[in-house]
Motif scaffolding. Structure first.
Motif, PDB file in Angstrom:
ATOM      1  N   HIS A 136       0.823  -1.210   0.000  1.00  0.00           N
ATOM      2  CA  HIS A 136       0.000   0.000   0.000  1.00  0.00           C
ATOM      3  C   HIS A 136       0.859   1.263   0.000  1.00  0.00           C
ATOM      4  N   ALA A 137       0.220   2.390  -0.293  1.00  0.00           N
ATOM      5  CA  ALA A 137       0.932   3.668  -0.216  1.00  0.00           C
ATOM      6  C   ALA A 137       0.048   4.716   0.431  1.00  0.00           C
ATOM      7  N   LEU A 138       0.637   5.481   1.334  1.00  0.00           N
ATOM      8  CA  LEU A 138      -0.043   6.628   1.936  1.00  0.00           C
ATOM      9  C   LEU A 138       0.495   7.913   1.303  1.00  0.00           C
ATOM     10  N   ARG A 182      -3.223 -10.686  17.288  1.00  0.00           N
ATOM     11  CA  ARG A 182      -4.372 -11.205  18.041  1.00  0.00           C
ATOM     12  C   ARG A 182      -4.717 -12.594  17.553  1.00  0.00           C
ATOM     13  N   ARG A 183      -5.478 -13.306  18.355  1.00  0.00           N
ATOM     14  CA  ARG A 183      -5.808 -14.692  18.018  1.00  0.00           C
ATOM     15  C   ARG A 183      -6.906 -14.787  16.980  1.00  0.00           C
ATOM     16  N   GLN A 184      -7.750 -13.753  16.902  1.00  0.00           N
ATOM     17  CA  GLN A 184      -8.872 -13.793  15.956  1.00  0.00           C
ATOM     18  C   GLN A 184      -8.403 -13.404  14.550  1.00  0.00           C
ATOM     19  N   PRO A 185      -8.993 -14.033  13.534  1.00  0.00           N
ATOM     20  CA  PRO A 185      -8.658 -13.644  12.161  1.00  0.00           C
ATOM     21  C   PRO A 185      -9.003 -12.164  11.939  1.00  0.00           C
ATOM     22  N   LEU A 186      -8.355 -11.535  10.969  1.00  0.00           N
ATOM     23  CA  LEU A 186      -8.614 -10.127  10.681  1.00  0.00           C
ATOM     24  C   LEU A 186      -9.940  -9.961   9.923  1.00  0.00           C
ATOM     25  N   THR A 187     -10.625  -8.859  10.204  1.00  0.00           N
ATOM     26  CA  THR A 187     -11.870  -8.549   9.474  1.00  0.00           C
ATOM     27  C   THR A 187     -11.613  -7.286   8.639  1.00  0.00           C
ATOM     28  N   PHE A 188     -11.740  -6.122   9.276  1.00  0.00           N
ATOM     29  CA  PHE A 188     -11.518  -4.852   8.570  1.00  0.00           C
ATOM     30  C   PHE A 188     -10.098  -4.762   8.002  1.00  0.00           C
ATOM     31  N   GLU A 234      -2.375   1.142  18.441  1.00  0.00           N
ATOM     32  CA  GLU A 234      -3.676   1.080  19.119  1.00  0.00           C
ATOM     33  C   GLU A 234      -4.177  -0.363  19.165  1.00  0.00           C
ATOM     34  N   TYR A 290       3.411  -0.386   4.009  1.00  0.00           N
ATOM     35  CA  TYR A 290       2.924   0.909   3.513  1.00  0.00           C
ATOM     36  C   TYR A 290       4.109   1.795   3.154  1.00  0.00           C
TER      37      TYR A 290
END
Lengths: 246, 246
Positions: free
Chosen positions: A56-58, A118-124, A180, A240
């Motif tokens: 990605h690029a910002l 984190r242990r949960q798969p990524l959503t967003f 965060e 990024y």
């Protein structure tokens, strides 16, 4: 002939990287197509840093020359109009002298790498960060990173297909900080990087974060000057291209 | 029979809302399918707040009953496994008593609405925030928001198809704050909300932010108790169901 400099943001997920390739979609192809709609003729676009597929690029920087002079803001707005609905946007545009060059004039490049630990798969964040399930030791990763700051032969963190003339680079910053929530961010700054250098350094730091390696093992890997001595390549998802200094 | 409470995160973009509907994809359908893969039989899932099409959740709460008792963590991990690659994840799971009810037990619901206030089209945030191009006056929006805090008849901000028995609700918080970069966040808290209430309030506050309305016009709109007196409905894109208190 007027040269324009644009700062560009893009979500790399749909693209086979920046560079034009036949038969696949790339950011360059999308960008040059938008520019062609504006000026009704093909114009070559030059980039500061060719990002790989999925990166990605910002604040990517490009330049191009137009025969006709338009106000810079009109160029930005028209490109943003023609780029829609691609996840590519021109954040700013300005007229520059003919001696400005997006690639060869770059004095410092800033990259960021995002890990969601984190242990949960990524959503967003799916495709926008590396999801690492095992808990990472951030202070150990940051300690390890400090061994890579300075002027070194970075062969151990260089893609075998890298086309740079020399494996010697000066890394000015490599910092691992808690972000965060479950996010970990790694900031890297250098005049230029070898192919896959940031991703190879991140993959190695994650070995330290998991406790498989000690921080000093990173120094040993660097000194080995063999790609096989370094850790694995981190996925493109988390990388990024943030900013360029001229 | 064991009741489980799960906190669920989802990217609402691909879904026609939470609620099950034939022929279209909904979060409930995806979630119940994952649960069925785990227990090999259909289990009804109850939700705290049925979100509309395109609305997201960071901390939605659901409950369901299982015949067989599994450790809560095993339920979370199995659901996350079967949910893949849907952008839906169970963030936590716990066993609860039979008197726990995700919907009827909710004492307070927290929503957040994200606006990206910039001239450039959205890239990473497309579908995840409302892109407002005209510059917004955040202090004026926040001043206007304060007129809506308290116990009122919210008919002016209620969808005409809303099925609630009464239009009277107690709004405990409605705060407009500057976020990172070009982001504006609006936080709303209430025991419960009318259909489209948050989006209708946000659409109205944006009229104030643009200068089309004065802050006091929002009070006048509220007191009119007519939907046509309120502002337009903000897009689903920016709305997040954040948290529930029991």
């Amino acid at each position: 002939m007027q040269r324009y400099k644009c700062t560009v943001e893009y979500d790399g997920r749909p693209y086979h990287g920046w560079q034009y390739q036949d038969d696949v979609i790339s950011v360059q192809k999308v960008f040059e197509a938008a520019l062609e709609k504006l000026v009704k003729t093909f114009v070559r676009v030059h980039v500061s840093g060719r990002t790989d597929a999925g990166v990605h690029a910002l604040g990517q920087v490009v330049h191009f020359d137009l025969e006709k002079v338009y106000p810079a803001e009109a160029v930005m707005n028209a490109l943003n109009h023609y780029l829609q609905p691609a996840p590519v946007a021109v954040i700013s545009a300005e007229m520059v002298d003919q001696d400005f060059h997006a690639r060869f004039g770059s004095k410092k490049r800033y990259y960021m790498y995002r890990i969601i630990n984190r242990r949960q798969p990524l959503t967003f964040e799916a495709g926008l960060a590396w999801g690492v399930y095992k808990s990472l030791d951030i202070p150990a990763m940051n300690e390890a990173a400090q061994h890579l700051i300075g002027t070194f032969d970075f062969t151990s963190f260089r893609a075998t297909e890298c086309q740079a003339n020399s494996p010697i680079k000066t890394l000015e910053r490599l910092e691992v900080v808690a972000g965060e929530g479950h996010e970990i961010r790694i900031y890297a700054e250098s005049r230029s990087f070898l192919h896959h250098q940031v991703r190879n350094m991140v993959g190695t730091l994650v070995l330290v974060g998991k406790g498989s390696w000690q921080p000093l093992d990173v120094k040993t890997a660097l000194e080995a000057k063999r790609r096989s001595a370094g850790g694995p390549t981190a996925p493109a998802d988390g990388l990024y291209f943030v900013r360029v200094e001229y």
